[in-house]
Design a protein around this motif. Structure first.
Motif, PDB file in Angstrom:
ATOM      1  N   LEU A 258       0.829  -1.211   0.000  1.00  0.00           N
ATOM      2  CA  LEU A 258       0.000   0.000   0.000  1.00  0.00           C
ATOM      3  C   LEU A 258       0.863   1.260   0.000  1.00  0.00           C
ATOM      4  O   LEU A 258       0.443   2.309  -0.499  1.00  0.00           O
ATOM      5  CB  LEU A 258      -0.928   0.010   1.216  1.00  0.00           C
ATOM      6  CG  LEU A 258      -1.948  -1.129   1.309  1.00  0.00           C
ATOM      7  CD1 LEU A 258      -2.779  -0.974   2.582  1.00  0.00           C
ATOM      8  CD2 LEU A 258      -2.847  -1.160   0.080  1.00  0.00           C
ATOM      9  N   ALA A 259       2.074   1.149   0.545  1.00  0.00           N
ATOM     10  CA  ALA A 259       2.957   2.320   0.602  1.00  0.00           C
ATOM     11  C   ALA A 259       3.460   2.722  -0.778  1.00  0.00           C
ATOM     12  O   ALA A 259       3.973   3.833  -0.955  1.00  0.00           O
ATOM     13  CB  ALA A 259       4.142   2.030   1.523  1.00  0.00           C
ATOM     14  N   ASP A 260       3.321   1.842  -1.753  1.00  0.00           N
ATOM     15  CA  ASP A 260       3.798   2.126  -3.110  1.00  0.00           C
ATOM     16  C   ASP A 260       2.650   2.377  -4.081  1.00  0.00           C
ATOM     17  O   ASP A 260       2.820   2.271  -5.298  1.00  0.00           O
ATOM     18  CB  ASP A 260       4.651   0.958  -3.610  1.00  0.00           C
ATOM     19  CG  ASP A 260       5.948   0.816  -2.826  1.00  0.00           C
ATOM     20  OD1 ASP A 260       6.627   1.841  -2.650  1.00  0.00           O
ATOM     21  OD2 ASP A 260       6.275  -0.294  -2.391  1.00  0.00           O
ATOM     22  N   ASP A 264      -5.618   6.334  -6.210  1.00  0.00           N
ATOM     23  CA  ASP A 264      -6.538   5.661  -7.130  1.00  0.00           C
ATOM     24  C   ASP A 264      -6.251   4.164  -7.235  1.00  0.00           C
ATOM     25  O   ASP A 264      -6.883   3.450  -8.018  1.00  0.00           O
ATOM     26  CB  ASP A 264      -6.488   6.302  -8.513  1.00  0.00           C
ATOM     27  CG  ASP A 264      -5.116   6.178  -9.179  1.00  0.00           C
ATOM     28  OD1 ASP A 264      -4.218   5.542  -8.593  1.00  0.00           O
ATOM     29  OD2 ASP A 264      -4.956   6.726 -10.289  1.00  0.00           O
ATOM     30  N   GLY A 265      -5.294   3.682  -6.429  1.00  0.00           N
ATOM     31  CA  GLY A 265      -4.997   2.257  -6.398  1.00  0.00           C
ATOM     32  C   GLY A 265      -3.960   1.805  -7.397  1.00  0.00           C
ATOM     33  O   GLY A 265      -3.556   0.644  -7.397  1.00  0.00           O
ATOM     34  N   THR A 266      -3.502   2.705  -8.244  1.00  0.00           N
ATOM     35  CA  THR A 266      -2.481   2.320  -9.216  1.00  0.00           C
ATOM     36  C   THR A 266      -1.105   2.353  -8.574  1.00  0.00           C
ATOM     37  O   THR A 266      -0.865   3.079  -7.599  1.00  0.00           O
ATOM     38  CB  THR A 266      -2.498   3.252 -10.442  1.00  0.00           C
ATOM     39  OG1 THR A 266      -2.287   4.609 -10.014  1.00  0.00           O
ATOM     40  CG2 THR A 266      -3.824   3.139 -11.167  1.00  0.00           C
ATOM     41  N   PHE A 267      -0.199   1.584  -9.161  1.00  0.00           N
ATOM     42  CA  PHE A 267       1.144   1.459  -8.612  1.00  0.00           C
ATOM     43  C   PHE A 267       1.972   2.682  -8.988  1.00  0.00           C
ATOM     44  O   PHE A 267       1.984   3.105 -10.136  1.00  0.00           O
ATOM     45  CB  PHE A 267       1.791   0.176  -9.158  1.00  0.00           C
ATOM     46  CG  PHE A 267       3.228   0.002  -8.771  1.00  0.00           C
ATOM     47  CD1 PHE A 267       3.626   0.095  -7.453  1.00  0.00           C
ATOM     48  CD2 PHE A 267       4.185  -0.263  -9.741  1.00  0.00           C
ATOM     49  CE1 PHE A 267       4.945  -0.077  -7.101  1.00  0.00           C
ATOM     50  CE2 PHE A 267       5.507  -0.441  -9.404  1.00  0.00           C
ATOM     51  CZ  PHE A 267       5.888  -0.349  -8.075  1.00  0.00           C
ATOM     52  N   ALA A 268       2.669   3.236  -8.023  1.00  0.00           N
ATOM     53  CA  ALA A 268       3.439   4.463  -8.236  1.00  0.00           C
ATOM     54  C   ALA A 268       4.922   4.161  -8.411  1.00  0.00           C
ATOM     55  O   ALA A 268       5.774   4.746  -7.756  1.00  0.00           O
ATOM     56  CB  ALA A 268       3.227   5.417  -7.060  1.00  0.00           C
ATOM     57  N   PRO A 323      -6.343  -9.638  -3.051  1.00  0.00           N
ATOM     58  CA  PRO A 323      -6.179  -8.918  -4.319  1.00  0.00           C
ATOM     59  C   PRO A 323      -4.708  -8.788  -4.697  1.00  0.00           C
ATOM     60  O   PRO A 323      -4.358  -8.764  -5.867  1.00  0.00           O
ATOM     61  CB  PRO A 323      -6.809  -7.551  -4.029  1.00  0.00           C
ATOM     62  CG  PRO A 323      -7.750  -7.785  -2.902  1.00  0.00           C
ATOM     63  CD  PRO A 323      -7.108  -8.855  -2.063  1.00  0.00           C
ATOM     64  N   HIS A 324      -3.851  -8.722  -3.672  1.00  0.00           N
ATOM     65  CA  HIS A 324      -2.411  -8.617  -3.914  1.00  0.00           C
ATOM     66  C   HIS A 324      -1.906  -9.838  -4.678  1.00  0.00           C
ATOM     67  O   HIS A 324      -1.173  -9.707  -5.654  1.00  0.00           O
ATOM     68  CB  HIS A 324      -1.664  -8.500  -2.580  1.00  0.00           C
ATOM     69  CG  HIS A 324      -0.182  -8.423  -2.718  1.00  0.00           C
ATOM     70  ND1 HIS A 324       0.483  -7.233  -2.898  1.00  0.00           N
ATOM     71  CD2 HIS A 324       0.767  -9.384  -2.725  1.00  0.00           C
ATOM     72  CE1 HIS A 324       1.775  -7.457  -3.012  1.00  0.00           C
ATOM     73  NE2 HIS A 324       1.982  -8.761  -2.902  1.00  0.00           N
ATOM     74  N   ALA A 325      -2.303 -11.035  -4.245  1.00  0.00           N
ATOM     75  CA  ALA A 325      -1.844 -12.265  -4.907  1.00  0.00           C
ATOM     76  C   ALA A 325      -2.389 -12.348  -6.324  1.00  0.00           C
ATOM     77  O   ALA A 325      -1.707 -12.806  -7.242  1.00  0.00           O
ATOM     78  CB  ALA A 325      -2.264 -13.485  -4.102  1.00  0.00           C
TER      79      ALA A 325
END
Length: 378
Positions: A258-260, A264-268, A323-325
């Motif tokens: 979650l820290a990354d 909007d839930g997209t990866f930064a 959801p991560h997996a």
């Protein structure tokens, strides 16, 4: 009444996999081969750890393999240019040599965590003497005290430090520790270049990684960085390619990821040198799929990921149904276990729930002997 109300819901482990997939996996006993060596890398997680952790981690696995725990006498070696200590030993088993390497990175965060010693009722052993002599002036309920002193002040603080501005520094030092561990596995003599030695280890020499909580993120972030830097890419890729099995206790990848992410839930993900993937294991898996080759005439396989979780562990997350997996795209076998008794159906001691994996007999047996239990284990 409390004793009568004790229960251990998952004393016998329960297994789960995504979409009802296979929950079988090899243990170390299945990977060991006569007259060959097997490297095992241990990495601890959040909370203050010391040399006793390293010895206990190796003893637990070695004893589960049928070895004499008293024979474990690890050699402490400072990792050059870092505050990390490496504990190593080569141990004989009935099925080949086990080269143990335990990375103690806890000293890196101890000075920062000392700033929270003032808030502890029972001071951590790592608190400076002047702070340890002080008394917390306010009354706390027993369970709340345990949570504050340990789970928050001594444990969660490590995750805050790692996901913050100190992340690059910790990662750089962990890269050096991983290189030195695989280059001098089991306590072999130091070499002129750890990167060159790590890159030269035969791909047929298997490597098993055993991590705990935050240690999973710390270890695989380091391996990802090693694999993507020009000067260490050969060493990082060879080390990753050698991994046959990954055992994770108290997995925290879903919450750490979650820290990354952006709101909007997209990866930064950042393209600069400080960028980290939200899941380093997934990133490494993707790279390996594109470069898989034959090893001893057999098709190379992706490493299995086995995650141990006590549902009462506040700092651990089931992977296969997350959801991560689903986004990560690699198979995981979840092992649901109880690390301690649940009292009156109300609570399990939070510290044991999080720190009890390595001393849990069922966990030790599964790491050593797999599921189902290997014929190599008596």
């Amino acid at each position: 009444m409390a004793m009568a109300g004790c229960s251990t819901p998952y004393k016998s482990p329960v297994f789960a996999a995504k979409d009802g997939g296979a929950t079988t996996f090899n243990g170390i006993a299945d990977i060991l081969e006569k007259d060959k060596v097997l490297d095992v890398l241990f990495v601890h997680g959040m909370c203050t750890h010391d040399a006793d952790w390293a010895k206990g981690a190796v003893q637990n696995v070695y004893s589960a393999l049928g070895g004499n725990g008293a024979a474990v006498n690890l050699l402490p070696v400072a990792v050059d240019g870092t505050g990390i200590v490496l504990y190593q030993q080569t141990l004989e088993t009935g099925r080949g040599k086990l080269r143990a390497n335990a990375i103690l990175w806890s000293p890196l965060t101890t000075p920062l965590k000392a700033q929270l010693c003032y808030d502890q009722t029972n001071k951590s052993a790592s608190c400076p003497p002047a702070e340890a002599a002080k008394t917390y002036p306010y009354q706390r309920a027993t369970l709340n005290r345990i949570l504050k002193d340990t789970i928050l002040d001594d444990c969660l603080s490590d995750a805050m430090i790692y996901q913050g501005r100190a992340r690059d520094d910790i990662n750089m030092q962990m890269q050096q520790a991983v290189l030195q561990a695989v280059a001098t596995s089991g306590g072999a003599a130091k070499v002129a270049s750890n990167a060159a030695a790590a890159a030269a280890v035969p791909q047929s020499v298997p490597l098993v990684v055993v991590t705990e909580s935050l240690g999973s993120k710390v270890a695989f972030d380091a391996l990802y960085k090693l694999s993507t830097k020009g000067e260490t890419s050969a060493a990082g890729a060879r080390t990753w390619d050698r991994i046959t099995q990954i055992f994770m206790g108290a997995n925290q990848l879903p919450i750490l990821a979650l820290a990354d992410k952006k709101l909007d839930g997209t990866f930064a993900f950042r393209s600069d040198s400080r960028g980290y993937p939200e899941d380093p294991i997934s990133a490494l898996m993707s790279a390996r799929r594109g470069t898989m080759s034959l090893v001893d005439g057999e098709a190379q396989k992706l490493p299995q990921v086995v995650a141990f979780t006590d549902p009462n562990d506040l700092l651990s997350f089931i992977l296969s149904s997350s959801p991560h997996a689903a986004a990560a795209g690699y198979p995981v076998v979840d092992v649901i276990v109880s690390n301690d008794n649940t009292y009156l159906g109300v609570a399990e001691l939070p510290t044991t729930a999080h720190l009890g994996y390595r001393t849990n007999e069922a966990v030790r047996s599964l790491i050593a002997c797999g599921n189902p239990k290997s014929a190599a284990c008596k």
